[in-house]
Scaffold this motif. Structure first.
Motif, PDB file in Angstrom:
ATOM      1  N   MET A   1       0.836  -1.194   0.000  1.00  0.00           N
ATOM      2  CA  MET A   1       0.000   0.000   0.000  1.00  0.00           C
ATOM      3  C   MET A   1       0.872   1.244   0.000  1.00  0.00           C
ATOM      4  N   LYS A   2       0.350   2.361  -0.495  1.00  0.00           N
ATOM      5  CA  LYS A   2       1.112   3.591  -0.541  1.00  0.00           C
ATOM      6  C   LYS A   2       0.904   4.389   0.736  1.00  0.00           C
ATOM      7  N   ALA A   3       1.995   4.972   1.220  1.00  0.00           N
ATOM      8  CA  ALA A   3       1.905   5.835   2.395  1.00  0.00           C
ATOM      9  C   ALA A   3       1.422   7.214   1.948  1.00  0.00           C
ATOM     10  N   GLN A   4       0.499   7.799   2.713  1.00  0.00           N
ATOM     11  CA  GLN A   4      -0.062   9.105   2.355  1.00  0.00           C
ATOM     12  C   GLN A   4       0.527  10.200   3.248  1.00  0.00           C
ATOM     13  N   PRO A   5       0.951  11.324   2.655  1.00  0.00           N
ATOM     14  CA  PRO A   5       1.632  12.389   3.399  1.00  0.00           C
ATOM     15  C   PRO A   5       0.679  13.345   4.116  1.00  0.00           C
ATOM     16  N   PHE A   6       0.110  12.894   5.251  1.00  0.00           N
ATOM     17  CA  PHE A   6      -0.704  13.796   6.061  1.00  0.00           C
ATOM     18  C   PHE A   6      -0.312  13.619   7.519  1.00  0.00           C
ATOM     19  N   SER A   7      -0.740  14.565   8.347  1.00  0.00           N
ATOM     20  CA  SER A   7      -0.408  14.503   9.765  1.00  0.00           C
ATOM     21  C   SER A   7      -1.416  13.642  10.501  1.00  0.00           C
ATOM     22  N   ILE A   8      -0.970  13.085  11.604  1.00  0.00           N
ATOM     23  CA  ILE A   8      -1.857  12.273  12.432  1.00  0.00           C
ATOM     24  C   ILE A   8      -2.474  13.145  13.527  1.00  0.00           C
ATOM     25  N   SER A   9      -3.526  12.645  14.140  1.00  0.00           N
ATOM     26  CA  SER A   9      -4.234  13.409  15.172  1.00  0.00           C
ATOM     27  C   SER A   9      -3.555  13.238  16.532  1.00  0.00           C
ATOM     28  N   GLU A  10      -4.012  14.007  17.494  1.00  0.00           N
ATOM     29  CA  GLU A  10      -3.449  13.921  18.840  1.00  0.00           C
ATOM     30  C   GLU A  10      -3.785  12.590  19.502  1.00  0.00           C
ATOM     31  N   GLU A  11      -4.836  11.929  19.024  1.00  0.00           N
ATOM     32  CA  GLU A  11      -5.223  10.634  19.596  1.00  0.00           C
ATOM     33  C   GLU A  11      -4.313   9.500  19.125  1.00  0.00           C
ATOM     34  N   ALA A  12      -3.527   9.747  18.118  1.00  0.00           N
ATOM     35  CA  ALA A  12      -2.716   8.689  17.516  1.00  0.00           C
ATOM     36  C   ALA A  12      -1.702   8.128  18.501  1.00  0.00           C
ATOM     37  N   GLU A  13      -1.412   6.854  18.307  1.00  0.00           N
ATOM     38  CA  GLU A  13      -0.370   6.183  19.090  1.00  0.00           C
ATOM     39  C   GLU A  13       0.626   5.527  18.135  1.00  0.00           C
ATOM     40  N   ILE A  14       1.899   5.594  18.515  1.00  0.00           N
ATOM     41  CA  ILE A  14       2.939   4.892  17.757  1.00  0.00           C
ATOM     42  C   ILE A  14       3.585   3.883  18.690  1.00  0.00           C
ATOM     43  N   SER A  15       3.718   2.658  18.217  1.00  0.00           N
ATOM     44  CA  SER A  15       4.227   1.571  19.054  1.00  0.00           C
ATOM     45  C   SER A  15       5.384   0.855  18.367  1.00  0.00           C
ATOM     46  N   ILE A  16       6.249   0.285  19.213  1.00  0.00           N
ATOM     47  CA  ILE A  16       7.232  -0.686  18.735  1.00  0.00           C
ATOM     48  C   ILE A  16       6.571  -2.059  18.823  1.00  0.00           C
TER      49      ILE A  16
ATOM     50  N   LEU B   1      -6.742   5.046  10.700  1.00  0.00           N
ATOM     51  CA  LEU B   1      -5.424   4.610  10.207  1.00  0.00           C
ATOM     52  C   LEU B   1      -4.836   3.618  11.195  1.00  0.00           C
ATOM     53  N   ASP B   2      -4.385   2.496  10.704  1.00  0.00           N
ATOM     54  CA  ASP B   2      -3.709   1.494  11.535  1.00  0.00           C
ATOM     55  C   ASP B   2      -2.731   0.732  10.639  1.00  0.00           C
ATOM     56  N   TRP B   3      -1.475   1.205  10.640  1.00  0.00           N
ATOM     57  CA  TRP B   3      -0.493   0.692   9.695  1.00  0.00           C
ATOM     58  C   TRP B   3       0.720   0.100  10.405  1.00  0.00           C
ATOM     59  N   ALA B   4       1.315  -0.875   9.751  1.00  0.00           N
ATOM     60  CA  ALA B   4       2.584  -1.454  10.203  1.00  0.00           C
ATOM     61  C   ALA B   4       3.678  -1.011   9.239  1.00  0.00           C
ATOM     62  N   TYR B   5       4.756  -0.482   9.794  1.00  0.00           N
ATOM     63  CA  TYR B   5       5.924  -0.077   9.005  1.00  0.00           C
ATOM     64  C   TYR B   5       7.012  -1.117   9.236  1.00  0.00           C
TER      65      TYR B   5
ATOM     66  N   VAL C   1       4.823  -0.685   3.910  1.00  0.00           N
ATOM     67  CA  VAL C   1       3.713  -0.278   4.768  1.00  0.00           C
ATOM     68  C   VAL C   1       2.527  -1.166   4.465  1.00  0.00           C
ATOM     69  N   ALA C   2       1.905  -1.714   5.513  1.00  0.00           N
ATOM     70  CA  ALA C   2       0.767  -2.619   5.329  1.00  0.00           C
ATOM     71  C   ALA C   2      -0.273  -2.358   6.412  1.00  0.00           C
ATOM     72  N   TYR C   3      -1.490  -2.798   6.154  1.00  0.00           N
ATOM     73  CA  TYR C   3      -2.518  -2.716   7.197  1.00  0.00           C
ATOM     74  C   TYR C   3      -2.083  -3.578   8.375  1.00  0.00           C
ATOM     75  N   PHE C   4      -2.228  -3.024   9.572  1.00  0.00           N
ATOM     76  CA  PHE C   4      -1.704  -3.740  10.731  1.00  0.00           C
ATOM     77  C   PHE C   4      -2.431  -5.063  10.968  1.00  0.00           C
ATOM     78  N   ASP C   5      -3.719  -5.123  10.696  1.00  0.00           N
ATOM     79  CA  ASP C   5      -4.454  -6.377  10.911  1.00  0.00           C
ATOM     80  C   ASP C   5      -3.854  -7.509  10.086  1.00  0.00           C
ATOM     81  N   SER C   6      -3.471  -7.206   8.846  1.00  0.00           N
ATOM     82  CA  SER C   6      -2.861  -8.225   7.992  1.00  0.00           C
ATOM     83  C   SER C   6      -1.491  -8.622   8.528  1.00  0.00           C
ATOM     84  N   PHE C   7      -0.745  -7.634   8.983  1.00  0.00           N
ATOM     85  CA  PHE C   7       0.576  -7.876   9.567  1.00  0.00           C
ATOM     86  C   PHE C   7       0.445  -8.805  10.775  1.00  0.00           C
TER      87      PHE C   7
END
Length: 388
Positions: free
Chosen positions: A1-16, A43-47, A74-80
């Motif tokens: 999937m293609k990554a889209q260049p926009f900002s995330i919201s304040e609710e967003a979380e980034i995890s290892i 949005l829920d993506w795996a990098y 970059v892939a949908y996290f559920d698939s990952f």
């Protein structure tokens, strides 16, 4: 999937995301990725930095040469996640304790890194892989405010010991890694180096801190278990192990030598076969050392038993009366086996335990052939002996 260049919201979380080991040798060491989850933007993506393209021209040649490019996908996290659930591998998430600006900075870094012109990188098992990328990306984004410490390291291990902790001893995978890799991985790894393995990325992140206005805050906000695997006992068959197989081969070689000693004969074609096989392995190791970009295959002292020149001399040792200089070469082979033992004792390089019976058998064989050729030479007429 293609990554889209926009900002995330304040609710967003980034995890290892850390994934446990799998069944196969190539996935025994686990896996790492980033997860960006933003419910507001759906949005829920795996990098994932651990992917490569099978359609790469000359794929296997580049892989063997250490020139294969890995890439960030970059892939949908559920698939990952589903992939590792099907493989029965545990999955844990460490939600990072980031400010809104830090989240966006990390997200934009990953987005930019996922572009076709930026996503490829030259893979290195110890120094640039899917695990080290997690650490390096965080350092690139958070800078000197991010502080790693070595409190998660309880005992100092070498690089070889660290990778061998992930595979069962006396297995063919373990032996293959020990034969192919050189003394460069027998040095002690630093706490920073430990993070070439996903498990230690997890442990290092758990104790890392971020300095904010003079106050230290933990890098990880919360830890979640996304999937608990069901442990499966792996069957271990000693009769199929390297130690047993090479033990049998070593015994047969010593037994043949014993029979020859009793009859005062030499199976010269057996010596030719030994020279051919060990020399061929030595040429392969030499190519890994000098003809590839692999950082782990240099300074490989397995060439002390698999000496490449033996391949060229297989014909000469098979002759009924080998040249006189063959005795000096056999002395060299015995000395190199002794040096191999010294390297093992002093820790210069660790050698595969499964090959121990073979090393002993080769030493006995070379000493017998050396003695036989000396006796054979002493029985030759003086003029023939001088011309040998």
């Amino acid at each position: 999937m293609k990554a889209q260049p926009f900002s995330i919201s304040e609710e967003a979380e980034i995890s290892i995301i850390t994934v446990g080991p799998g069944k196969n040798l190539y996935d025994k060491f686990g896996h790492c990725a980033f997860r960006v989850r933003d419910p507001q933007n759906q949005l829920d993506w795996a990098y994932n930095y651990g992917t490569y393209d099978f359609n790469t021209p000359n794929f296997y040649t580049k892989f063997a040469q250490g020139k294969l490019l890995y890439q960030l996908t970059v892939a949908y996290f559920d698939s990952f996640l589903e992939t590792y659930q099907e493989e029965n591998r545990w999955v844990k998430a460490q939600v990072l304790n980031l400010t809104y600006s830090e989240k966006n900075a990390l997200f934009h870094y990953l987005q930019n890194n996922a572009k076709p012109e930026h996503r490829d990188y030259k893979y290195d098992f110890f120094f640039d892989n899917c695990a080290t990328k997690i650490r390096d990306v965080l350092v690139a984004v958070l800078g000197k405010e991010l502080q790693y410490n070595d409190s998660f390291v309880k005992e100092a291990f070498t690089f070889r010991q660290l990778i061998q902790k992930n595979v069962r001893p006396n297995t063919w995978g373990s032996l293959g890694m020990d034969v192919a890799t050189g003394a460069v991985i027998d040095k002690k790894a630093t706490a920073w180096d430990y993070q070439f393995l996903p498990q230690y990325v997890y442990e290092a992140a758990a104790v890392a801190t971020i300095n904010r206005q003079g106050m230290e805050e933990p890098l990880v906000k919360t830890t979640q278990s996304l999937f608990e695997n069901k442990p499966e006992k792996q069957a271990s068959h000693f009769l199929e192990s390297p130690l047993f197989i090479f033990g049998i081969l070593g015994f047969l070689l010593v037994f043949c030598t014993y029979k020859e000693a009793r009859k005062n004969i030499r199976y010269r074609f057996l010596d030719g076969f030994i020279f051919f096989v060990t020399g061929l392995i030595g040429v392969f190791l030499l190519l890994l050392w000098f003809a590839t970009d692999h950082s782990t295959t240099v300074m490989n002292y397995n060439v002390l038993w698999a000496f490449p020149i033996s391949l060229l001399l297989a014909y000469w040792v098979s002759k009924k009366r080998p040249p006189k200089w063959m005795r000096r070469y056999l002395v060299l082979l015995v000395l190199m086996l002794l040096l191999l033992g010294l390297h093992s004792i002093t820790g210069v390089q660790t050698f595969a335990i499964g090959l121990t019976p073979l090393f002993i058998a080769l030493g006995i064989r070379y000493l017998y052939v050396l003695g036989f050729l000396k006796r054979q030479s002493s029985l030759l007429p003086a003029e023939e002996n001088n011309g040998a």
